[in-house]
Design a protein around this motif. Structure first.
Motif, mmCIF file in Angstrom:
data_model
loop_
_atom_site.group_PDB
_atom_site.id
_atom_site.type_symbol
_atom_site.label_atom_id
_atom_site.label_comp_id
_atom_site.label_asym_id
_atom_site.label_seq_id
_atom_site.Cartn_x
_atom_site.Cartn_y
_atom_site.Cartn_z
ATOM 1 N N ARG A 192 25.837 46.660 38.354
ATOM 2 C CA ARG A 192 25.617 45.299 37.844
ATOM 3 C C ARG A 192 25.139 45.328 36.327
ATOM 4 O O ARG A 192 25.340 44.494 35.676
ATOM 5 C CB ARG A 192 24.799 44.234 38.817
ATOM 6 N N LEU A 252 26.126 41.952 34.506
ATOM 7 C CA LEU A 252 25.965 40.742 35.221
ATOM 8 C C LEU A 252 24.451 40.466 35.528
ATOM 9 O O LEU A 252 23.901 39.468 35.928
ATOM 10 C CB LEU A 252 26.847 41.020 36.731
ATOM 11 N N VAL A 283 35.466 45.102 37.277
ATOM 12 C CA VAL A 283 34.644 45.411 38.723
ATOM 13 C C VAL A 283 35.119 45.073 40.183
ATOM 14 O O VAL A 283 35.856 44.004 40.187
ATOM 15 C CB VAL A 283 33.327 44.421 38.306
ATOM 16 N N PHE A 330 33.752 44.388 44.020
ATOM 17 C CA PHE A 330 32.570 44.157 44.706
ATOM 18 C C PHE A 330 32.813 44.544 46.145
ATOM 19 O O PHE A 330 33.922 44.510 46.555
ATOM 20 C CB PHE A 330 32.360 42.705 44.595
ATOM 21 N N GLN A 339 31.985 42.683 48.491
ATOM 22 C CA GLN A 339 32.423 41.180 49.170
ATOM 23 C C GLN A 339 33.687 40.739 48.718
ATOM 24 O O GLN A 339 34.012 39.454 48.654
ATOM 25 C CB GLN A 339 31.213 40.423 49.305
ATOM 26 N N ASN A 354 34.789 39.309 46.150
ATOM 27 C CA ASN A 354 34.481 38.248 45.456
ATOM 28 C C ASN A 354 35.689 37.522 44.619
ATOM 29 O O ASN A 354 35.945 37.243 43.749
ATOM 30 C CB ASN A 354 33.705 38.845 44.097
ATOM 31 N N LEU A 355 36.599 37.244 45.952
ATOM 32 C CA LEU A 355 37.627 36.227 45.203
ATOM 33 C C LEU A 355 37.646 35.243 45.756
ATOM 34 O O LEU A 355 36.571 34.514 46.244
ATOM 35 C CB LEU A 355 39.125 36.703 46.396
ATOM 36 N N VAL A 356 38.279 34.184 44.949
ATOM 37 C CA VAL A 356 38.236 32.714 45.445
ATOM 38 C C VAL A 356 38.977 32.382 46.642
ATOM 39 O O VAL A 356 40.466 32.208 46.436
ATOM 40 C CB VAL A 356 38.468 31.971 44.159
ATOM 41 N N ARG A 363 40.032 29.916 48.410
ATOM 42 C CA ARG A 363 40.921 28.759 48.593
ATOM 43 C C ARG A 363 42.339 29.010 47.551
ATOM 44 O O ARG A 363 43.243 28.155 47.820
ATOM 45 C CB ARG A 363 40.351 27.445 48.385
ATOM 46 N N LEU A 364 42.183 30.078 46.727
ATOM 47 C CA LEU A 364 43.034 30.145 45.830
ATOM 48 C C LEU A 364 44.144 31.404 46.468
ATOM 49 O O LEU A 364 43.559 32.077 47.228
ATOM 50 C CB LEU A 364 42.766 30.633 44.321
ATOM 51 N N ARG A 372 43.312 42.831 40.584
ATOM 52 C CA ARG A 372 43.065 41.885 39.465
ATOM 53 C C ARG A 372 42.420 42.796 38.159
ATOM 54 O O ARG A 372 42.458 42.352 37.103
ATOM 55 C CB ARG A 372 41.767 41.042 40.078
#
Lengths: 268, 258
Positions: free
Chosen positions: B17, B22, B58, B60, B62, B64-66, B68-69, B133
């Motif tokens: 990080r 970050l 990066v 992660f 977890q 770290n996607l959104v 609901r998209l 991504r």
């Protein structure tokens, strides 16, 4: 051996502690003192209810039977009330989005968040009736003053609710977006808004509901809608007509509540 | 492809990080440069760090996607650092960008899930979307922070294969933090081992024998093998309780059993 002695003598209940009982007693004492102190200021005269019972009976009987002859005019005034609430809410949603984000601690630094929050507090602290009176002076009698009053007051409320939703989001997706080299506005648009949207929609519908209720009285200060009608009837002692208008308001507000409840369940 | 190993709390995530900019280091604690450009120094982010982050993908633990998209939109987030902002603020992506995202999804093998909400995917699929991504992002360095720590063995293998492909085919430097030594040995020629925030080993992964791990981590070295290995080891112990065998021998056995 202890089990035997317990059978004969009572087991002592652990004491809650003297300090705790005194604090709770003191709390109740303060509450009752406040009630007593406010008796006079609030002009509490329970006997008036009994003495005036006959008067009130006569007054109430004036409401029956409700007079619906002018129902078309009542309905059209209620529709105007809805229109005021709709525009007032729509404008406030539009403004509550940026203000809500700007008053979220996890998105902006404190020197942005605190002033915006205080501004929203101001919007919220003053009742929409007061704003309506001011806007009647500024833009003249009529529904537009009502729209502006609802807009300011509801912006304050929605900004607060929106920012609470933003402050409880999951920060990890935002970090994921930040790591791609996106800018701060991207983080809000793609990371924050998708997460809070269902809550925001639900809050907005709820505020629309409340605004329709508020808009029914805005007319009293001359800000348009069914309230104006109601006020004229009450002042002119047309109680049968007043009853008819009130019944129509109750029916339409209940229908709206049911509808909005359904919609809110659908989004969350 | 470099593995970063260490027990939990040894500073792997903190290091990653920091490299990605970050989190910020303490004041007066030096400088971080990636590909010759400064990311942060003395606890202050470098100017223009947002454009440098573009080059550092990066992944992660977890994902770290959104949630609901859609998966496709999540992968399209990779272009945010490159495309003009006035367009992407409104969520407008060109055909070419959409195609790049779809190709990346095809590479990691989940193109058919493109229009599903990313929260409806399994953990392994979400992690592969996160890798897609970084492919769209065109990152030159990929930092993976415990990418397989919350995945089952089959998904873990797929995710590690995806990372290895990106490394081999696109020539992207991949740094992957793991707390399972067997994956490090299988996928990464070089390993950096950490303990309590310090680097205790940096060299070829073949050198990571159980004896060596025991030497640098002591009793903590048990934590560094995957759950299956640990289970196998535990089963062996119960079957033949031999008190004269010490922990190092147990690890050696587990190692041989691979």
């Amino acid at each position: 051996m202890t089990t035997v002695t317990h059978r004969n003598s009572d087991i002592k209940i652990p004491s809650r502690g003297l300090k705790r009982s005194i604090t709770s007693l003191a709390g109740w004492a303060v509450f009752f003192i406040l009630l007593g102190w406010s008796w006079e200021g609030a002009d509490m005269r329970p006997m008036a209810l009994i003495d005036g019972a006959a008067n009130m009976g006569k007054f109430a009987s004036g409401f029956f039977p409700p007079d619906f002859t002018e129902w078309k005019m009542y309905v059209s005034e209620i529709i105007v009330t809805f229109k005021i609430a709709l525009w007032g809410t729509a404008l406030s949603i539009l403004f509550a989005i940026p203000f809500g984000i700007l008053s979220s601690e996890n998105i902006v630094p404190w020197w942005v968040c605190q002033p915006v929050r205080r501004l929203m507090d101001t919007f919220r602290a003053i009742n929409e009736m007061v704003f309506a009176m001011l806007f009647v002076v500024a833009v003249g009698l009529g529904p537009f003053a009502g729209v502006l009053a609802l807009w300011i007051h509801t912006t304050g409320i929605l900004a607060k609710l929106f920012s609470e939703a933003v402050e409880s989001i999951d920060p990890r997706p935002i970090e994921g977006i930040r790591a791609t080299g996106a800018n701060a506005l991207h983080e809000v648009i793609f990371g924050v808004i998708p997460q809070v949207l269902p809550l925001w929609i639900s809050y907005s519908l709820y505020r629309f509901e409340s605004n329709v209720r508020s808009a029914t009285v805005l007319g009293i200060v001359g800000a348009g809608g069914v309230g104006m009608l109601l006020w004229e009837y009450i002042r002119g002692f047309y109680y049968a007509e007043t009853a008819a208008v009130m019944i129509l308001i109750i029916v339409s507000v209940s229908l709206l509540d049911l509808l909005s409840q359904r919609l809110r369940k659908m989004v969350t | 492809m470099v593995a970063l190993i260490g027990a939990s709390g040894s500073g792997k995530s903190t290091l990653i990080r920091h490299i990605a900019g970050l989190i910020l280091s303490d004041k007066g604690s030096g400088k971080i440069e990636v590909l010759g450009t400064a990311i942060q120094s003395n606890g202050v982010l470098a100017k223009g760090v947002r454009s440098h982050r573009r080059e550092i993908g990066v992944v992660f633990q977890q994902f770290n996607l959104v949630g609901r998209l859609s998966v496709l939109t999540n992968v399209l987030m990779g272009v945010l650092g490159q495309a003009p902002s006035w367009r992407t603020w409104f969520g407008i992506f060109t055909r070419e960008e959409n195609q790049r995202a779809m190709k990346a999804l095809a590479r990691v093998g989940i193109a058919s899930h493109a229009i599903q909400r990313s929260s409806n995917l399994s953990g392994g699929q979400q992690q592969r979307a996160a890798i897609a991504r970084t492919i769209v992002q065109g990152a030159k360095v990929l930092l993976a922070d415990e990418p397989i720590a919350s995945l089952d063995p089959a998904s873990s293998r797929k995710v590690m294969d995806n990372l290895a492909h990106v490394n081999r085919e696109d020539g992207v430097t991949v740094i992957v933090s793991l707390h399972q030594v067997d994956y490090a040995i299988k996928y990464c020629p070089r390993t950096v081992a950490m303990r309590e925030g310090e680097i205790v080993f940096d060299g070829p992964s073949e050198q990571l024998t159980p004896e060596f791990l025991q030497q640098i981590y002591g009793a903590d070295s048990l934590e560094l093998f995957s759950p299956e290995e640990q289970r196998r080891k535990a089963a062996g112990e119960n079957a033949k309780p031999t008190p004269e065998r010490d922990a190092t021998d147990e690890l050696a056995l587990a190692y041989a059993a691979r």
